[in-house]
Design a protein around this motif. Structure first.
Motif, PDB file in Angstrom:
ATOM      1  N   GLU A 102      -1.909   4.704 -12.184  1.00 57.36           N
ATOM      2  CA  GLU A 102      -3.216   5.117 -11.668  1.00 57.36           C
ATOM      3  C   GLU A 102      -4.241   3.982 -11.682  1.00 57.36           C
ATOM      4  O   GLU A 102      -5.418   4.185 -11.989  1.00 57.36           O
ATOM      5  N   GLN A 118      -6.170  -2.782  -3.934  1.00 56.01           N
ATOM      6  CA  GLN A 118      -6.184  -3.281  -2.564  1.00 56.01           C
ATOM      7  C   GLN A 118      -6.785  -4.674  -2.475  1.00 56.01           C
ATOM      8  O   GLN A 118      -6.329  -5.508  -1.673  1.00 56.01           O
ATOM      9  N   GLY A 136       0.689   2.234  -8.898  1.00 53.21           N
ATOM     10  CA  GLY A 136       0.394   3.599  -8.465  1.00 53.21           C
ATOM     11  C   GLY A 136       0.683   4.623  -9.542  1.00 53.21           C
ATOM     12  O   GLY A 136      -0.106   5.550  -9.778  1.00 53.21           O
ATOM     13  N   TYR A 170       2.380   1.655  -3.391  1.00 51.65           N
ATOM     14  CA  TYR A 170       1.370   2.153  -4.340  1.00 51.65           C
ATOM     15  C   TYR A 170       1.213   3.663  -4.226  1.00 51.65           C
ATOM     16  O   TYR A 170       1.191   4.380  -5.231  1.00 51.65           O
ATOM     17  N   TRP A 171       1.123   4.168  -2.981  1.00 49.50           N
ATOM     18  CA  TRP A 171       0.928   5.609  -2.780  1.00 49.50           C
ATOM     19  C   TRP A 171       2.167   6.393  -3.197  1.00 49.50           C
ATOM     20  O   TRP A 171       2.047   7.510  -3.717  1.00 49.50           O
ATOM     21  N   THR A 195       0.833  -1.206   0.000  1.00 51.38           N
ATOM     22  CA  THR A 195       0.000   0.000   0.000  1.00 51.38           C
ATOM     23  C   THR A 195       0.865   1.252   0.000  1.00 51.38           C
ATOM     24  O   THR A 195       0.605   2.205  -0.754  1.00 51.38           O
ATOM     25  N   PHE A 211      -7.496   2.392  -6.591  1.00 50.98           N
ATOM     26  CA  PHE A 211      -7.015   1.912  -5.301  1.00 50.98           C
ATOM     27  C   PHE A 211      -7.821   0.715  -4.801  1.00 50.98           C
ATOM     28  O   PHE A 211      -7.259  -0.235  -4.248  1.00 50.98           O
ATOM     29  N   SER A 256       1.896   6.511  -6.886  1.00 54.08           N
ATOM     30  CA  SER A 256       0.824   7.426  -7.273  1.00 54.08           C
ATOM     31  C   SER A 256       1.254   8.880  -7.129  1.00 54.08           C
ATOM     32  O   SER A 256       1.006   9.716  -8.003  1.00 54.08           O
ATOM     33  N   LEU A 257       1.943   9.190  -6.024  1.00 55.33           N
ATOM     34  CA  LEU A 257       2.401  10.561  -5.776  1.00 55.33           C
ATOM     35  C   LEU A 257       3.442  10.983  -6.806  1.00 55.33           C
ATOM     36  O   LEU A 257       3.335  12.065  -7.402  1.00 55.33           O
TER      37      LEU A 257
END
Length: 214
Positions: free
Chosen positions: A146, A153, A143, A87-88, A84, A149, A91-92
């Motif tokens: 895109e 997950q 991430g 992934y973030w 997780t 989520f 994504s960021l």
């Protein structure tokens, strides 16, 4: 323990697990949690032990040195949490890269990656769990591309349960068999090969389809 000794223990925690259990007792759960979390959550640490560590941890559970249920729950949480975070981060960073509109960045390639992850991302996330190096980068790329989520997950949790639970149980059942212990490296390599094979076959099939269309 100096820095070099500490890094040697971390990088070879699967080989020195028995000594660590004797030295740290119940704190071993925290150490293993951190190793799995960092190996799956930080792109810069794909070299940490994963498969062999889980298998050998299962063998120690069979001897009563650790509780398999406590270990399984804690390491599943670590694996899910690590992916997780990864992934973030992807994504960021992906949003930042896209917002700058770099000339070297191909928007069409990014769009294709996004479509791929929305269509095949679930299988990729699950299979990547069993493939060293790849499992560290798969959530990051999800991430960046895109992938939604909620979809990520779902397969993240399924993959973590299969990976952690499967290898711990296999270690618990077979790890103390002399043949298995003596040929562990070979068995791990065979397992890695079997995990990578579907990915290679899929890539070859896509390449073949492109050749036929052209």
């Amino acid at each position: 323990m100096d820095y070099l000794q500490f890094m040697d223990v971390i990088l070879h925690v699967d080989q020195s697990l028995g000594v660590l259990i004797e030295q740290y007792g119940t704190m071993i759960y925290v150490l293993l949690f951190l190793v799995i979390f960092c190996e799956t959550g930080l792109v810069v640490l794909p070299f940490l032990p994963g498969d062999s560590l889980l298998f050998i941890a299962g063998t120690f559970c069979a001897t009563g040195a650790m509780d398999i249920w406590v270990l399984m729950v804690s390491l599943i949480i670590a694996a899910v949490g690590g992916n997780t975070l990864n992934y973030w981060i992807g994504s960021l960073l992906g949003h930042k890269v896209l917002s700058h509109h770099y000339k070297w960045l191909n928007p069409e390639a990014i769009a294709k990656t996004h479509r791929f992850y929305e269509k095949h991302g679930g299988k990729t996330i699950i299979l990547a769990r069993f493939t060293p190096i790849v499992r560290t980068f798969a959530p990051f790329i999800a991430g960046v591309s895109e992938m939604t989520f909620a979809r990520f997950q779902l397969f993240n949790i399924v993959g973590a349960v299969l990976w952690v639970g499967g290898l711990l149980v296999l270690g618990h059942l077979f790890g103390n068999i002399p043949f298995v212990r003596h040929h562990l490296n070979t068995i791990v390599l065979i397992g890695i090969g079997m995990a990578i094979l579907p990915i290679i076959l899929g890539a070859l099939w896509q390449f073949y389809r492109k050749l036929r269309r052209s």
